[in-house]
Write an enzyme that holds these catalytic residues in place. Structure first.
Site, PDB file in Angstrom:
ATOM      1  CG  ASN A 195     -33.902 -66.457 -15.127  1.00 42.97           C
ATOM      2  OD1 ASN A 195     -32.899 -66.024 -15.696  1.00 42.97           O
ATOM      3  ND2 ASN A 195     -33.834 -67.340 -14.132  1.00 42.97           N
ATOM      4  CD1 TRP A 196     -35.185 -64.697 -21.639  1.00 39.96           C
ATOM      5  CD2 TRP A 196     -33.844 -63.187 -22.592  1.00 39.96           C
ATOM      6  NE1 TRP A 196     -35.957 -63.929 -22.488  1.00 39.96           N
ATOM      7  CE2 TRP A 196     -35.155 -62.993 -23.086  1.00 39.96           C
ATOM      8  CE3 TRP A 196     -32.834 -62.343 -23.062  1.00 39.96           C
ATOM      9  CZ2 TRP A 196     -35.475 -61.997 -24.025  1.00 39.96           C
ATOM     10  CZ3 TRP A 196     -33.152 -61.354 -23.982  1.00 39.96           C
ATOM     11  CH2 TRP A 196     -34.455 -61.182 -24.455  1.00 39.96           C
ATOM     12  CE  LYS A 197     -34.157 -70.638 -15.752  1.00 42.46           C
ATOM     13  NZ  LYS A 197     -34.564 -71.943 -15.265  1.00 42.46           N
ATOM     14  CG  HIS A 219     -32.971 -68.986 -10.125  1.00 44.43           C
ATOM     15  ND1 HIS A 219     -32.648 -70.272 -10.492  1.00 44.43           N
ATOM     16  CD2 HIS A 219     -34.087 -68.665 -10.826  1.00 44.43           C
ATOM     17  CE1 HIS A 219     -33.539 -70.691 -11.385  1.00 44.43           C
ATOM     18  NE2 HIS A 219     -34.417 -69.735 -11.611  1.00 44.43           N
ATOM     19  CD  GLU A 245     -31.664 -72.733 -13.286  1.00 36.45           C
ATOM     20  OE1 GLU A 245     -31.229 -71.655 -13.725  1.00 36.45           O
ATOM     21  OE2 GLU A 245     -32.602 -73.349 -13.819  1.00 36.45           O
ATOM     22  CD  GLU A 300     -38.370 -69.499 -10.376  1.00 36.87           C
ATOM     23  OE1 GLU A 300     -38.873 -69.227 -11.460  1.00 36.87           O
ATOM     24  OE2 GLU A 300     -37.142 -69.597 -10.206  1.00 36.87           O
ATOM     25  N   GLY A 351     -37.761 -76.183 -15.580  1.00 32.97           N
ATOM     26  CA  GLY A 351     -37.185 -76.766 -16.795  1.00 32.97           C
ATOM     27  C   GLY A 351     -37.546 -78.226 -17.013  1.00 32.97           C
ATOM     28  CB  SER A 373     -42.845 -76.310 -16.213  1.00 37.44           C
ATOM     29  OG  SER A 373     -41.632 -77.031 -16.151  1.00 37.44           O
ATOM     30  N   GLY A 432     -38.751 -69.193 -17.586  1.00 36.56           N
ATOM     31  CA  GLY A 432     -37.426 -69.459 -18.134  1.00 36.56           C
ATOM     32  C   GLY A 432     -37.525 -69.814 -19.611  1.00 36.56           C
ATOM     33  N   GLY A 433     -37.406 -71.106 -19.902  1.00 34.12           N
ATOM     34  CA  GLY A 433     -37.315 -71.601 -21.277  1.00 34.12           C
ATOM     35  C   GLY A 433     -38.326 -71.013 -22.252  1.00 34.12           C
TER      36      GLY A 433
HETATM   37  P1  13P Z   1     -38.627 -72.713 -16.675  1.00 35.39           P
HETATM   38  O1  13P Z   1     -39.739 -71.782 -17.064  1.00 35.39           O
HETATM   39  O2  13P Z   1     -37.698 -73.025 -17.820  1.00 35.39           O
HETATM   40  O3  13P Z   1     -39.138 -73.934 -15.965  1.00 35.39           O
HETATM   41  O4  13P Z   1     -37.700 -71.929 -15.611  1.00 35.39           O
HETATM   42  C1  13P Z   1     -38.279 -71.279 -14.544  1.00 35.39           C
HETATM   43  C2  13P Z   1     -37.253 -70.472 -13.872  1.00 35.39           C
HETATM   44  O5  13P Z   1     -36.309 -70.992 -13.303  1.00 35.39           O
HETATM   45  C3  13P Z   1     -37.376 -69.004 -13.929  1.00 35.39           C
HETATM   46  O6  13P Z   1     -36.489 -68.380 -13.066  1.00 35.39           O
END
Ligand code: 13P
Length: 250
Positions: free
Chosen positions: A10-12, A97, A99, A169, A175, A212, A233-234
């Site tokens: 997920n590149w957000k 998600h 977020e 998650e 993050g 993470s 994500g990151g």
């Molecule tokens: P991180 O890997 O940056 O913690 O993010 C996870 C995430 O929200 C994937 O959807």
């Protein structure tokens, strides 16, 4: 033989149009190193999804939307429907998600409407659930997961032959570098599997862990019996760590 695993990225809103396309091309250039037992999907921002998707699809990586709206068409300024994502080449859509739940106040009811739209559009949902730190401290983790799952499938009969992916998650792990203990993640995946048996009988849901995930810990999750893959994500937004995660999926 290695078990079939899933590496979803997920590149957000981390990468802009150029950055997303450059990274998609860089990943595609490494395709000879892709292991056969890993199914990959990337969720770029909506603007880069089409161009990045063409490059990624060519090397067997699917793409998905980060968020969909439940109506097909109409006066909904700024929204993009599930059918539009499908027409742009998507196979998947993230839904619920954290977020979106916490920063954009998306409700369980809205998540449920999005699930239906995703089903009708012929996409596979990646339904995200997870508790906040406060909920965990208050001993409400299982209850939160259960409520989020139950409401996502409320009066929705999921056809057994349709794909279904659910990601655990925990909000406090996203993050933050504070990844969930793999045994605790396994406990919750087993719980989700049991619940999905009841909520979407006959389906064979794929279960992902997110929060993470790094090259160093990815396999600690994947070796758990009920964890089929990771949602990253990151660490999936840079070529080096993306490829390093992939190489650690044994
Ligand atoms: P991180 O890997 O940056 O913690 O993010 C996870 C995430 O929200 C994937 O959807």
């Amino acid at each position: 033989m290695s078990k079939q695993s899933y590496f979803f990225a997920n590149w957000k809103m981390y990468l802009d149009f150029d950055e997303a396309n450059i990274l998609a091309n860089a990943i595609a250039a490494e395709h000879k190193k892709f292991p056969d037992h890993v199914k990959m999907a990337i969720f770029p921002n909506a603007l880069s999804l089409y161009s990045a998707g063409q490059v990624l699809n060519d090397v067997g990586i699917a793409v998905g939307g980060q968020n969909v709206f439940w109506e097909d068409k109409g006066g909904y300024t700024g929204e993009i429907s599930a059918t539009m994502y499908k027409a742009a080449g998507c196979e998947y859509a993230l839904v619920g998600h954290s977020e979106r739940r916490h920063q954009f106040h998306e409700t369980n009811h809205e998540v449920r409407q999005k699930m239906q739209a995703i089903l009708e559009a012929g996409l596979t949902p990646v339904l995200c659930v997870g508790e906040t730190k406060e909920e965990r401290v208050a001993g409400k983790t299982d209850e939160v997961i259960e409520t989020q799952l139950r409401s996502a499938f409320h009066e929705l009969s999921w056809p057994a032959e349709k794909g279904l992916i659910v990601a655990y998650e925990p909000v406090w792990a996203i993050g933050t570098g504070e990844a969930c203990d793999p045994n605790e993640a396994e406990r919750l995946h087993a719980l989700m599997k049991k619940m999905l048996n009841e909520l979407a009988p006959g389906t064979l849901p794929i279960l992902l862990y997110g929060g993470s995930v790094r090259p160093e810990n990815v396999f600690d999750y994947l070796k758990q019996p009920d964890i089929n893959g990771v949602l990253v994500g990151g660490a999936a937004t840079k070529l080096e760590s993306f490829m390093s995660i992939l190489s650690n999926i044994k």
